[in-house]
Design a protein around this motif. Structure first.
Motif, short mmCIF file in Angstrom:
data_model
loop_
_atom_site.label_atom_id
_atom_site.label_comp_id
_atom_site.label_asym_id
_atom_site.label_seq_id
_atom_site.Cartn_x
_atom_site.Cartn_y
_atom_site.Cartn_z
N VAL A 173 99.77 26.36 -4.61
CA VAL A 173 99.68 24.91 -4.78
C VAL A 173 99.22 24.27 -3.48
CG1 VAL A 173 100.92 22.82 -5.47
CG2 VAL A 173 101.61 25.04 -6.39
N ASN A 174 98.27 23.36 -3.58
CA ASN A 174 97.80 22.60 -2.43
C ASN A 174 97.75 21.13 -2.82
OD1 ASN A 174 96.77 21.99 0.08
ND2 ASN A 174 94.84 23.12 -0.16
N ASN A 175 97.28 20.26 -1.94
CA ASN A 175 97.23 18.84 -2.29
C ASN A 175 96.06 18.15 -1.60
OD1 ASN A 175 97.74 16.08 -2.76
ND2 ASN A 175 99.95 16.47 -2.92
N ARG A 176 95.24 17.54 -2.40
CA ARG A 176 94.07 16.83 -1.89
C ARG A 176 94.45 15.72 -0.91
NH1 ARG A 176 88.74 15.13 -3.29
NH2 ARG A 176 88.28 13.53 -1.74
N LYS A 177 95.60 15.08 -1.18
CA LYS A 177 96.00 13.96 -0.32
C LYS A 177 96.26 14.42 1.11
CE LYS A 177 98.05 11.10 -3.91
NZ LYS A 177 99.34 10.70 -4.51
N VAL A 178 96.75 15.65 1.24
CA VAL A 178 96.99 16.18 2.59
C VAL A 178 95.66 16.30 3.31
CG1 VAL A 178 97.91 18.08 3.93
CG2 VAL A 178 99.04 17.42 1.81
N LEU A 179 94.66 16.81 2.61
CA LEU A 179 93.33 16.94 3.20
C LEU A 179 92.78 15.56 3.57
CD1 LEU A 179 90.80 18.52 3.96
CD2 LEU A 179 90.09 18.38 1.57
N ASN A 180 92.97 14.60 2.66
CA ASN A 180 92.53 13.23 2.98
C ASN A 180 93.21 12.73 4.25
OD1 ASN A 180 90.85 13.16 0.81
ND2 ASN A 180 92.16 11.86 -0.46
N GLY A 181 94.52 13.06 4.37
CA GLY A 181 95.26 12.67 5.55
C GLY A 181 94.68 13.30 6.81
N VAL A 182 94.28 14.57 6.68
CA VAL A 182 93.68 15.27 7.80
C VAL A 182 92.38 14.57 8.22
CG1 VAL A 182 92.55 17.43 8.47
CG2 VAL A 182 94.74 17.49 7.26
#
Lengths: 491, 491
Positions: A173-182
């Motif tokens: 499981v991963n999360n696009r929002k984390v990438l957006n945060g990055v």
């Protein structure tokens, strides 16, 4: 008979990129989908079967990463109102249309599953067909990540139900929002640049950490010798992306801590990490530990498409590839949250999350694990020694069927007995039954054990077969019992 | 969120003449088809799933009574080679193509069944859709009428298996060759005239004996007031046709004797009567008496299309029609022998016989008999009283599912409890489970019997409900057992 005179004969062939499925190919897939449906049902998901045909307008250009209205689908124009219709290319676009159309009659949240063929008007390739099955489950109208966690748990149950044992799969499981945060933490705000970073991340699977580093920076010399231009970030700027992709720790706790570091002060990123933490907690509480479902920021497939949690089911056992090298089986299902599904119809954003199982991939996996054989048990064949006694032979198969044994009478021309045995062979029959006039008079039948027969033929010298005749006589009254013994392997 | 500025929103609607199937509509059909497949399998028939798309060339103009190449199907042109492709309009034309294409790899005779959607580009009407299911079983390459008898027996088994009890159906068998013999006996040799007689016979169902008499003679005034020209036979000439249509006697023996009289000296006719006699004998020997399968020369549907035996399954129980009048349910399946199936591809005539079940008709019959309800049992809904304890609620549904009980957590916004109960109602939930902070502390849960609750609401005065509360408290540890009691009706 007279031949057709004028018209040339039509060619008997499937259209390019299509194929026929025979026997076990059909029943094994149906059985697998039936088991998955049982799991989905038990989770409260309802079946939906939308029509294969949609208006091109309703389908839209929804297929990820393809910019098209009409391209890629099989489309035609209605004669009366000149509307364009097309075969559906996936099960998600029809779900959006169905939910928008029927939303006043459907429960919210709406949990639905769908299974069926989809069609792509693409260049076929080896093993790539223009009609194939999809098997989807989605929850529409549930903003909570509890819905995402539920889909992950359900996927694990479905895999185990069809015969992938615990330990042979993992759901990441991963999360696009984390990438957006990055991206926010990096100060990348230009949409074109964001898209370039996303495209690069999507290549992580193929080119690995060092490749992504190169592609985020100046560029990279491809394996084919072509030079791929980079995004143009400095090493320092690229670092948070690398940190994100490689943040998987020993435990969920350490992974989450690594992620919190990678997102810096981004509120969006913090929301994403919180969501992952909630998912992890919910799943742990239900007994889905990291041996089955794991937070893994290196899952990148679909990150460009989804808007929140993203998940992928991977089979971890080894198979040998076409060159004989061992490799992991790989991905069989994927999904995530995509919150703008219905908006193009109604203007309102409706949250949705779901998963799609690669039906052919999963079937191939079950075949690799020996769970399905690709070959159905053939029927017992009752041969025809005397065509006037067809009624007797029909009676025999009726008795066998009543005992739950698949059975048939030979219905070809019975003159040549050899042809009957060849037929039984082609049918994969385990047993042939023979009753000639002599047997009839004596109240017996001949039973031919075709499986044993072929084993003896294969290894004729083996001692163990020595005393076991592959054909013997039994009283007519014992027909069913003795055939049963052979089928059960207790003869 | 910002609205789309330029493009108007697409309409969320199925194309004209198509529809969506929800929940029980999908699962009940799948279950029925699964049972039929089991019967077909036990008779040695193999599954075949051909692609939905065929070349127009391969489909040909094979649909009975329709003169078309392209008309009536959904067709489009390939971009590269400009070949015309189309959606299949039935399962028989693809079978012909498959058999011609794969005949060297298939057993002969080839018994196959196929189930799936077909598409017709026709004007939709009430209850008439442009996509619908067919369910076929055919034997290709068996010239013997034992194959026809087998299909009839299998059809009887399939009907009983899905829930049509013996006595509620009858399979009627007729034979095109007998009719040909009658025409021969009458001296009708002109092909145009033969076709006219066949067309007239096809109206026997609608206009009855006197109507057929008129239509074979001078003509007939239609119910609408239009005058339909007759074939122009004299009363005497028409007599053998009438004798044929009305030759059904008390027993198979008397029917066969009547038929032998009707065909005069025709060799073709005698062959047809012999075939019917063989079929009758074979079926009797297996226990299919005239209570289940009967020789009936009044079966005319398809006589123009088939070349030998013709059969039709009729349901004999009464339903009330839209005007409240009782009438017999009628036909749910039909088939027969059609020996030129493969010839247009290969030039060789290949004998074939088969049956097609009207999937929607049979499902409607099961609904009329109360065998299927059209409504699925909804899941147990665990409500959310405290959104921070989602993990607890997920644990409850996991326990329920492990006990084989369909269950789900409410995943919408939990703020308004009334909405959660409305949701449970819309889901058709039998039970709702409630655990607030107070219950949690005391180690109990509230169980709400929604079926009983709605019964009480319907008939609040009934004594029997008086002492049965529809909501009560149970220890948390007894959750599964007490829900089970409600579902089993033993609470």
């Amino acid at each position: 008979m007279a031949k057709d005179k004028k018209q040339p004969r039509p060619k008997a062939e499937t259209p390019k990129g299509f194929r026929d499925y025979f026997g076990a190919e059909v029943t094994e897939r149906a059985e697998m989908l039936g088991k998955i449906a049982e799991v989905y049902q038990s989770y409260g998901f309802d079946a939906l079967e939308s029509s294969a045909v949609e208006t091109v307008e309703a389908l839209g250009k929804f297929l990820p990463d393809v910019d098209r209205p009409n391209e890629g689908v099989f489309a035609w124009q209605e004669e009366d109102d000149e509307k364009w219709l097309a075969l559906r290319y996936d099960l998600t676009a029809p779900l959006a249309r169905v939910y928008a159309q029927h939303r006043n009659d459907l429960p919210t949240p709406y949990r639905r599953y769908a299974m069926g063929p989809v069609w792509r008007n693409e260049k076929p390739g080896p093993g790539r067909f223009r009609q194939f099955y999809q098997c989807d489950a989605d929850t529409v109208g549930a903003p909570s990540v509890a819905a995402d966690a539920e889909v992950c748990a359900m996927l694990a149950e479905a895999l185990e139900k069809v015969g992938i044992p615990r330990g042979d799969y993992v759901i990441r499981v991963n999360n696009r929002k984390v990438l957006n945060g990055v991206l926010e933490a990096m100060g990348v705000e230009d949409e074109g640049r964001k898209a370039a970073v996303l495209r690069t991340i999507d290549k992580f699977d193929k080119v690995g950490e060092s490749g992504v580093r190169e592609l985020l920076g100046k560029g990279r010399l491809d394996a084919s010798g072509a030079y791929i231009d980079g995004v143009g970030l400095s090493d320092e700027q690229a670092e948070p992306v690398i940190a994100f992709l490689t943040s998987k720790g020993e435990t969920a706790g350490s992974t989450l801590a690594n992620l919190r570091a990678a997102i810096g002060g981004s509120a969006m990123g913090a929301e994403g990490v919180d969501e992952l933490e909630t998912i992890s907690t919910l799943l742990e509480a239900q007994g889905y530990g990291p041996d089955r479902i794991v937070i893994d920021p290196s899952v990148v497939r679909g990150l460009g498409y989804y808007t929140g949690p993203v998940f992928e089911a991977e089979l971890t056992f080894e198979i040998t590839d076409e060159k004989g090298r061992p490799r992991q089986f790989g991905s069989v299902a994927g999904g995530g949250r995509y919150d703008d599904l219905v908006k193009r119809f109604t203007g309102q954003a409706v949250p949705a999350t779901g998963v799609s199982i690669g039906v052919d991939r999963l079937l191939a996996a079950l075949r690799a694990k020996g769970r399905v054989t690709g070959e159905a048990q053939g029927p017992v064949v009752v041969t025809v020694m005397d065509r006037d006694r067809m009624a007797d032979y029909q009676k025999m198969v009726a008795e066998l069927r009543q005992a739950g044994i698949r059975a048939e009478v030979y219905l070809g021309n019975p003159k040549n007995f050899g042809n009957q045995m060849k037929y039984a062979d082609r049918r994969g029959s385990p047993v042939a039954v023979i009753e000639g006039a002599d047997e009839k008079e004596r109240g017996v039948v001949q039973i031919k054990d075709l499986v044993l027969g072929s084993k003896i033929a294969e290894s004729a010298t083996l001692e163990e077969w020595k005393d076991r005749p592959s054909q013997y006589e039994v009283p007519r009254g014992e027909l069913v019992a003795r055939v049963r013994e052979i089928l059960d392997g207790t003869a």
